[in-house]
Design an enzyme around this catalytic site. Structure first.
Site, PDB file in Angstrom:
ATOM      1  N   GLY A 192       7.501 -27.756  13.655  1.00  0.00           N
ATOM      2  CA  GLY A 192       7.365 -29.037  14.345  1.00  0.00           C
ATOM      3  C   GLY A 192       6.866 -29.132  15.771  1.00  0.00           C
ATOM      4  O   GLY A 192       6.711 -29.920  16.594  1.00  0.00           O
ATOM      5  N   GLU A 234      13.562 -25.816  24.556  1.00  0.00           N
ATOM      6  CA  GLU A 234      14.882 -26.000  24.878  1.00  0.00           C
ATOM      7  C   GLU A 234      15.049 -26.815  26.076  1.00  0.00           C
ATOM      8  O   GLU A 234      16.267 -27.423  26.327  1.00  0.00           O
ATOM      9  CB  GLU A 234      15.689 -24.540  25.229  1.00  0.00           C
ATOM     10  CG  GLU A 234      15.124 -23.493  24.287  1.00  0.00           C
ATOM     11  CD  GLU A 234      15.049 -23.221  23.022  1.00  0.00           C
ATOM     12  OE1 GLU A 234      16.249 -23.645  22.262  1.00  0.00           O
ATOM     13  OE2 GLU A 234      14.409 -22.475  22.233  1.00  0.00           O
TER      14      GLU A 234
END
Lengths: 745, 163, 338
Positions: A473, A712
């Site tokens: 994704g 992240e």
């Protein structure tokens, strides 16, 4: 002659139409003939051994084909090495159904295979397992005396342990004008991707298997299965083009993969094993961690002393480690620093990388501590950070490969309206709600790994690029297509990126924000090699159309090679293939990072987040009403998908600060809120105005693309900014996360 | 307890799924979700938790969005079911499907069919006057990738188009 | 997850006959029953599907000025019904604060009263639980008890009743009409649910094989001054830690009648008429609501993770009293306003 670049353009996801029409197929959705369904039975005890298993009721259920457990399983290897996977920490990996030993609550102890899903589930519930229970230790706080250094291994190479001390922390801390000491805690968290783990194994005969697995690494699953079952790699094909989220949970093969393959081989049938949501809480997770910070500064706001310690859970069989304490001194150049990171082995499953592992944990403590010190110093939190801005990483004594954090601060603050922040609590109100503003820095280390890709130009004029990499994704499919298209000067429609299949060139697992850098660089390298080959073919075409031109005298654009100085010289790439007797031209290329070069630098993506919260003064209800995150992560390949990555990270930050936690019952030795009803991730009503800024940043060191990765970094600065905003609103600092309703009463 | 699976019997279940009549013969313990996925091959409807806690299995049943995981297929005998496959095709996308692509309202795509079915039914029912109401009425569909703001933006864009 | 028989009831009497065998259960919307069955918490032998009983599917006006809610009408249909929106907006708001749109479309009014607790330990068949497995113990008392009761709990069970809708029904003094093998009867709402005592396996006072046919609402819907406030761990799709339904009749600036019921705090929707009586004739002020709150919570006691709910409930009662004065200010999901 101008070349069209797709890199940097906000292209829509190539697979978008498949996903919005429900035609994208995930691991449990492949329609295969004569499919058997497996259902897993999990241990009811936390520690001990299985004394006996009574299968009679299970086998009596219509449609049950086989029951597998440690006593009747097919042979499995004994050696740890053969259970190792690309994300295995040092230690002895968990071996499903290996023996009668129970090492953690919910350990899979058996699985039932039946003709229907319902029969398998029912029959699994009837399996009677007799256990001999032993005393267990699952309580992190009660076992702090067992804290020890992590074992070293490949994992500590990629995720380095803290550097040694600098200066004299205790002396500097004692001498500091202002000091803040904080003790922080968060519980375990589980990834909970929306798709539950599932594997559909197709038994192709002759020991050959086609495996549709939910994974973040098809090569990883392929190697693991081959090792476990003694199969040749060429007989094991793992396919995973669509993965319903991973967030780290798919970095290691999960037990349903083992069971699906075991049953398929044993029964010579096609077998699907899916986990249920409760089982999604029976493997790796973000480790519960205690943190202790002590920061000291001089009156003028210079940080002089940093002490950051972390104590995290691990299992009794592996040493999971993550980078929790290394970032404070990378961001803030204090001269007296002591860092420590310890593990406490418990009777729980080994923790596992979970989106922004380590960094999101450590920065929550670091950035909250920074704000408290700023408050004590009467400094604006942003000003305090600017006064301690690191132009060089003093913690490793290296320059940054690039660092536009200052620009993140500037642009983020401006967009947010940071100058309107009131320095003291309870100054801004909307009805019964207090309004607070908070900010935080963010940092995520750039990881470099080798990658490989093949590139083929076909007679039909298509460029085919291949890698075994997955796309959970993040937008990998679209971005890799863009990279390849630009290299050969082709429109996106002419490029086909083949991925999510272990038959393609080996790829590392998809994690750590490194996929674009690693696989993207490999795709670029393969395309460069292909260009070179096409160019050399063109050179020898009839009539030598390129004359004595060198590669740099030409440009690949619109599906042709064009001479820069005379654009009328145009050789369609399909003509080159025709000249090659119609045979496609194919190359394979590995890209290996130049460690000697990159190791001279500290390489990291940076971010700054600014948050507004409203806190109901009487009721303690907290809402993140708006937030801005400014990110400097090198080249942004696709601003549309990249923005979504950061938005997603920000929602994860909301969740870390205010929502999610797996509750462990120390008496029963297990997690109790093991469903999506009680494991609270944010709902739409929790997520309000979020804004993303990409700050331009050029980096010629990190990789061929200058892309640092963005999976992240969006998470890391969000949670501390929220905690700081809550403090700004209420004057209350909460150090146990998530902040819950009731904590502010 | 009844003795075995066979004693539970098999029921004829007639459904109109995406405008097509489908007849199934199912034991009562088969949920509508598993009937769609395992018996009709309509895997666009997702299993995200199987316990009514995520919304991934949302389908439209007789004009109302429901959770197919908490529904027995036999209960819906004679009903009209629209799944994501019936909302629109790749050649002819529903406006909300197009808006999801345009707003990048998904990442992994696993919650997407449920979000879209849910959004389509909400818009058709004329509910959700404000952004806050839409957020609340869409909260039955979890998204772990964190595409929340893009999802709500996509829905509002379609709502505004139809005004 | 055991196999079971399924029968579609053609009539009310047929349903009652069909269910009378060991393990026979009524099936309404299924949103709780099917979930419990999948977890192996209930093991029905036969499900009698009531969804064909059209006589239980309407909302009608009663001669006494009240309204009858058919037991098989869905929660959403009820919440959006013009009669309810106009005359019982408190009920509408309360229903819409529960579960999700999808669940409310399936869940029935009757079933809403029969929801089982959401206690973690009740929901885990491998844990001890006196409610699920009488005599096995209650791990919640010394375990995780954030969701649990602060009022009316016992040594054997500290579970809470999770419904939102029932909090409003308690405040409105609804009556529950039931049918069973022994005929029909009506149960006052306050008598419908029961405290755990030493029999926590019993959630309510419904007789064996009895089923709810309707819920009758009295004429006064407190439609001018009402509010539902739900405090939970996220803004939607979570059960209440504390919720409050408040209805006020105000005349000349004074409270003529007050209703206050709490959710998320006990094994039943919690209502104390003494506190309501205290408000009669008083001005609707924070101080007066605080007095009422103190009366309601006088006997409250908490556990390791839920003691905060006592103070939270107190503040919620006060806030919701003030919110009731300004129903237009209320936000979706029964979030705090003002």
């Amino acid at each position: 002659m101008k070349k069209q670049n797709s890199i940097g353009q906000p292209y829509r996801r190539i697979e978008g139409a498949l996903k919005v029409t429900g035609r994208a197929k995930y691991a449990a959705e492949y329609q295969v003939e004569d499919l058997l369904y497996g259902y897993v039975v999990n241990s009811k005890i936390t520690k001990g051994r299985i004394e006996s298993i009574d299968e009679s009721a299970t086998r009596a259920v219509d449609g049950v084909v086989e029951v597998f457990h440690h006593d009747n399983r097919s042979s499995l290897p004994r050696f740890d090495l053969l259970y190792s996977d690309m994300d295995a920490p040092p230690g002895s990996p968990f071996r499903p159904l290996y023996d009668n030993k129970i090492q953690f609550a919910g350990q899979p102890v058996a699985f039932v295979v039946a003709e229907t899903f319902e029969a398998a589930r029912y029959a699994a519930s009837l399996l009677t397992v007799h256990y001999a229970e032993e005393e267990f230790d699952v309580d992190l706080k009660a076992n702090m005396d067992k804290a020890r250094d992590p074992s070293k291994g490949l994992a500590t190479f990629i995720k380095p342990l803290p550097p040694g001390p600098r200066g004299d922390f205790e002396k500097a801390y004692a001498a500091a004008d202002e000091r803040f000491e904080g003790k922080f805690h968060h519980g375990s968290q589980h990834h909970n991707p929306m798709e539950m783990f599932a594997t559909t194994t197709v038994y192709e005969g002759d020991g050959k298997l086609t495996i549709y697995d939910k994974t973040q690494g098809t090569s990883n699953s392929q190697i693991y299965v081959s090792n476990l079952f003694g199969l040749s790699m060429s007989d094991v094909r793992v396919i995973a083009p669509f993965v319903g989220g991973g967030f780290g949970s798919g970095l290691r093969p999960q037990y349903q993969l083992v069971f699906s393959v075991m049953a398929a081989l044993e029964l010579k049938r096609n077998v699907r094993v899916s986990m249920d949501r409760r089982q999604m809480f029976t493997f790796g997770h973000r480790p519960e961690t205690f943190q202790h910070t002590r920061f000291g500064a001089t009156k003028d706001g210079t940080l002089t002393a940093i002490n950051h310690e972390a104590f995290a859970e691990t299992s009794n069989f592996e040493d999971y480690n993550e980078v929790v304490v290394n970032h404070a001194n990378m961001l803030y150049p204090a001269d007296n620093v002591t860092l420590d990171y310890k593990l406490i082995p418990l009777d729980r499953f080994t923790p596992m990388d979970m989106r922004a592992p380590g960094g999101s944990t450590g920065m929550l403590a670091i950035e909250t501590t920074m704000d408290q010190l700023a408050d004590q110093l009467d400094l604006d939190p942003l000003e305090f950070r600017l006064r301690n801005y690191a132009e060089r990483d003093v913690s490793s004594d290296k320059p940054f490969s690039s660092k536009e954090l200052k620009e993140c601060y500037r642009q983020g603050a401006e967009r947010f309206g940071w100058n309107e922040r009131q320095p003291t609590a309870k100054k801004v109100r909307r009805g019964n709600r207090l309004v607070g503003h908070g900010m935080s820095s963010g940092i995520w280390d750039v990881i470099a790994l080798p990658g490989k890709a093949t590139a083929t130009f076909t007679a039909e004029g298509k460029l085919i690029v291949e890698s075994a990499v997955t796309d959970n994704g993040q937008g990998t499919y679209t971005v890799m297509t863009q990279i390849a298209a630009d290299q050969l000067g082709l429109p996106l429609e002419s490029v086909s990126f083949k991925y999510g299949d272990s038959k393609h060139p080996l790829s590392p697992i998809q994690g750590g924000s490194y996929t674009t850098g690693v696989i993207g660089s490999a795709v670029k390298a393969a395309c460069l090699k292909l260009k070179d080959k096409l160019f050399h073919l063109a050179q020898i075409m009839d009539g030598y159309p390129l004359g004595d031109a060198l590669p740099e005298d030409t440009i690949f654009t619109d599906g042709a090679i064009i001479l820069k100085k005379d654009p009328s010289v145009r050789i369609p790439l399909t003509d080159i293939i025709a000249f090659n007797r119609g045979e496609a031209v194919s190359v394979s290329k590995s890209n290996v990072p130049n460690l000697l070069k990159i190791k001279q630098y500290t390489r990291a993506a940076h971010a700054a987040t600014f948050v507004e919260v409203e806190v109901d003064e009487q009721l303690g209800v907290i809402n993140v009403t708006r937030a801005v995150t400014a990110v400097a992560a090198g080249k942004i390949m696709n601003p549309k998908t990249a923005r979504s990555q950061i938005l997603g990270g920000m929602v994860w930050g909301i969740s870390m600060a205010l929502r999610e936690e797996t509750l462990l019952d120390n008496n029963l030795g297990k997690y109790v809120n093991t469903d999506l009803g009680e494991y609270h991730i944010p709902v739409h009503a929790d997520v309000h105005q979020l804004d993303v800024i990409f700050v331009p940043e050029e980096d010629r060191i990190i990789n061929e693309l200058g892309a640092k990765g963005i999976g992240e970094i969006g998470v890391i600065s969000m949670a501390p900014a929220i905690v700081n905003a809550v403090y700004n609103a209420t004057g209350k600092l909460v150090k146990v996360f998530p902040i819950k309703l009731g904590d502010l009463l | 307890m009844i003795k075995g699976i066979s004693e539970a019997g098999v029921h004829e279940v007639n459904l109109v799924v995406n405008d097509e009549h489908r007849q199934l013969h199912l034991p009562p313990w088969v949920t509508l979700l598993d009937a769609l996925r395992n018996h009709l091959g309509l895997t666009g409807t997702k299993k995200g938790c199987d316990h009514g806690q995520c919304g991934a299995c949302t389908v439209i049943c007789d004009d109302e969005r429901i959770l197919s995981c908490l529904t027995l297929a036999t209960m819906k005998d004679g009903s009209n079911i629209t799944t994501i496959e019936g909302i629109g095709s790749e050649d002819e996308l529903h406006p909300l499907q197009s808006a999801f692509i345009e707003h990048d309202a998904f990442q992994c795509g696993y919650c997407t069919p449920g979000q879209i079915c849910s959004g389509v039914a909400m818009l058709a029912a004329g509910r959700g006057d404000t952004r806050e109401e839409i957020q609340d009425l869409m909260s039955g569909n979890l998204c772990r990738c964190g595409a929340n703001t893009n999802i709500i933006d996509a829905i509002i864009a379609v709502k505004n188009q139809s005004k | 997850m055991n196999p079971f028989k399924y029968e579609k009831a053609a009539s009310l009497s047929g349903a009652i006959t069909a269910v009378q065998r060991p393990g026979g259960v009524y099936l309404g919307g299924g949103t709780n029953l099917i979930d419990l069955w999948k977890y192996g918490i209930t093991h029905p032998d036969k499900m009698v599907d009531l969804n064909g009983l059209n006589e239980l599917k309407s909302i009608t006006e009663l001669p006494d000025g009240g309204v009858r809610l058919g037991a098989l009408v869905s929660n959403n249909t009820t919440a959006y019904h013009p009669l309810i929106l106009e005359r019982y907006p408190l009920l509408s708001r309360t229903i819409l604060a529960g579960a999700t749109a999808q669940i409310r479309n399936s869940a029935t009014n009757g079933g809403n009263l029969l929801q089982r607790t959401r206690c973690y330990y009740f929901y885990d068949p491998d844990s001890p639980c006196n409610k699920r497995n009488p005599g096995s113990g209650c791990p919640a008392i010394n375990g995780h008890n954030r969701l649990h009761a602060i009022l009316g709990h016992s040594d054997s069970c500290i579970a809470t009743f999770p419904s939102d809708m029932c909090v409003a029904l308690a405040a409105l003094e609804a009556r529950v009409r039931v049918s069973g093998p022994d005929g029909e009867r009506t149960i006052e709402f306050t008598d419908f649910h029961r405290l755990p005592g030493d029999k926590p396996e019993l959630d309510n006072n419904l007789g064996q094989h009895e089923l709810i046919t309707a819920i009758d609402l009295p004429a006064n819907g407190f439609a001018d001054n009402y509010s539902y406030l739900k405090l939970r761990d996220r803004n939607s799709y979570a059960f209440a830690l504390v919720s409050v339904a408040t209805g006020l009749s105000i005349q000349d600036g004074l409270i003529r009648e007050a209703r206050i019921a709490l959710g998320g705090v006990a094994h039943i929707p919690w209502r104390l008429t003494a506190a309501e009586a205290e408000l009669r004739g008083k001005e609707p002020t924070e101080a007066n609501f605080a007095t009422a709150a103190d009366i309601i919570l006088a006997g409250a006691s908490g556990f390791e993770h839920n003691s905060f709910k006592i103070e939270l409930a107190r503040r919620a009662i006060i806030r919701n009293g003030m919110m009731a004065l300004d129903p237009a200010s209320q936000r979706p999901g029964a979030q705090p306003s003002l």
